[in-house]
Design a protein around this motif. Structure first.
Motif, PDB file in Angstrom:
ATOM      1  N   UNK A  32       0.825  -1.217   0.000  1.00 36.18           N
ATOM      2  CA  UNK A  32       0.000   0.000   0.000  1.00 36.18           C
ATOM      3  C   UNK A  32       0.854   1.259   0.000  1.00 36.18           C
ATOM      4  N   UNK A  33       1.905   1.280   0.814  1.00 38.69           N
ATOM      5  CA  UNK A  33       2.744   2.473   0.904  1.00 38.69           C
ATOM      6  C   UNK A  33       3.551   2.673  -0.374  1.00 38.69           C
ATOM      7  N   UNK A  34       4.164   1.629  -0.875  1.00 40.66           N
ATOM      8  CA  UNK A  34       4.993   1.759  -2.075  1.00 40.66           C
ATOM      9  C   UNK A  34       4.135   2.104  -3.289  1.00 40.66           C
TER      10      UNK A  34
ATOM     11  N   UNK B 285       3.674   5.700  -4.441  1.00 36.20           N
ATOM     12  CA  UNK B 285       4.759   6.393  -5.120  1.00 36.20           C
ATOM     13  C   UNK B 285       5.172   5.742  -6.432  1.00 36.20           C
ATOM     14  N   UNK B 286       5.024   4.421  -6.530  1.00 32.75           N
ATOM     15  CA  UNK B 286       5.470   3.686  -7.708  1.00 32.75           C
ATOM     16  C   UNK B 286       4.420   2.625  -8.028  1.00 32.75           C
ATOM     17  N   UNK B 287       4.106   2.484  -9.318  1.00 31.70           N
ATOM     18  CA  UNK B 287       3.169   1.432  -9.698  1.00 31.70           C
ATOM     19  C   UNK B 287       3.940   0.105  -9.696  1.00 31.70           C
ATOM     20  N   UNK B 288       3.501  -0.798  -8.823  1.00 29.16           N
ATOM     21  CA  UNK B 288       4.184  -2.083  -8.696  1.00 29.16           C
ATOM     22  C   UNK B 288       3.169  -3.219  -8.703  1.00 29.16           C
ATOM     23  N   UNK B 289       3.670  -4.386  -8.989  1.00 29.98           N
ATOM     24  CA  UNK B 289       2.882  -5.605  -8.921  1.00 29.98           C
ATOM     25  C   UNK B 289       3.011  -6.138  -7.493  1.00 29.98           C
ATOM     26  N   UNK B 290       1.919  -6.460  -6.807  1.00 31.80           N
ATOM     27  CA  UNK B 290       2.014  -6.981  -5.425  1.00 31.80           C
ATOM     28  C   UNK B 290       2.887  -8.228  -5.301  1.00 31.80           C
ATOM     29  N   UNK B 291       3.018  -8.989  -6.388  1.00 32.55           N
ATOM     30  CA  UNK B 291       3.865 -10.183  -6.346  1.00 32.55           C
ATOM     31  C   UNK B 291       5.356  -9.840  -6.336  1.00 32.55           C
ATOM     32  N   UNK B 292       5.685  -8.568  -6.565  1.00 34.50           N
ATOM     33  CA  UNK B 292       7.093  -8.148  -6.598  1.00 34.50           C
ATOM     34  C   UNK B 292       7.637  -7.787  -5.218  1.00 34.50           C
ATOM     35  N   UNK B 293       6.839  -7.935  -4.186  1.00 29.69           N
ATOM     36  CA  UNK B 293       7.294  -7.679  -2.818  1.00 29.69           C
ATOM     37  C   UNK B 293       7.261  -8.992  -2.042  1.00 29.69           C
TER      38      UNK B 293
ATOM     39  N   UNK C 218      11.417  -3.211  -8.125  1.00 29.06           N
ATOM     40  CA  UNK C 218      10.822  -1.992  -8.696  1.00 29.06           C
ATOM     41  C   UNK C 218      10.853  -2.062 -10.211  1.00 29.06           C
ATOM     42  N   UNK C 219       9.843  -1.489 -10.870  1.00 35.56           N
ATOM     43  CA  UNK C 219       9.833  -1.493 -12.335  1.00 35.56           C
ATOM     44  C   UNK C 219      10.888  -0.537 -12.881  1.00 35.56           C
TER      45      UNK C 219
END
Length: 86
Positions: free
Chosen positions: A50-52, A55-63, A82-83
């Motif tokens: 949620x926090x990231x 600021x940056x569009x990310x895929x939840x599977x990338x964390x 990060x993309x």
């Protein structure tokens, strides 16, 4: 030390008995945690996403959030992919 104290033992104070019991309970709880994943890891991962995402569009599977034990230490590992900035 009297003979009766030697035979019957010395009565311990309530505070010291409570402290010893608490130490036993804590040691038991710590030893029991080794096999299971802590309850807070999924919540931590959701909050990081949620926090990231603010600021940056990310895929939840990338964390990825992982807790490793190394002897007496617990190491919290957080991997965030990060993309590209293109």
């Amino acid at each position: 030390m009297s003979f009766l104290t030697f035979l019957l033992g010395e009565k311990k104070k309530t505070a010291s008995v409570a402290k010893e019991r608490l130490q036993i309970i804590l040691a038991h709880e710590r030893s029991g945690r080794n096999a299971a994943e802590p309850d807070y890891l999924p919540d931590l991962q959701r909050e990081l996403i949620a926090v990231i995402s603010k600021y940056v569009k990310i895929n939840p599977d990338d964390i990825k959030v992982n807790l490793e034990r190394q002897g007496n230490l617990e190491v919290l590992e957080v991997k965030i992919e990060l993309p590209d900035a293109r």
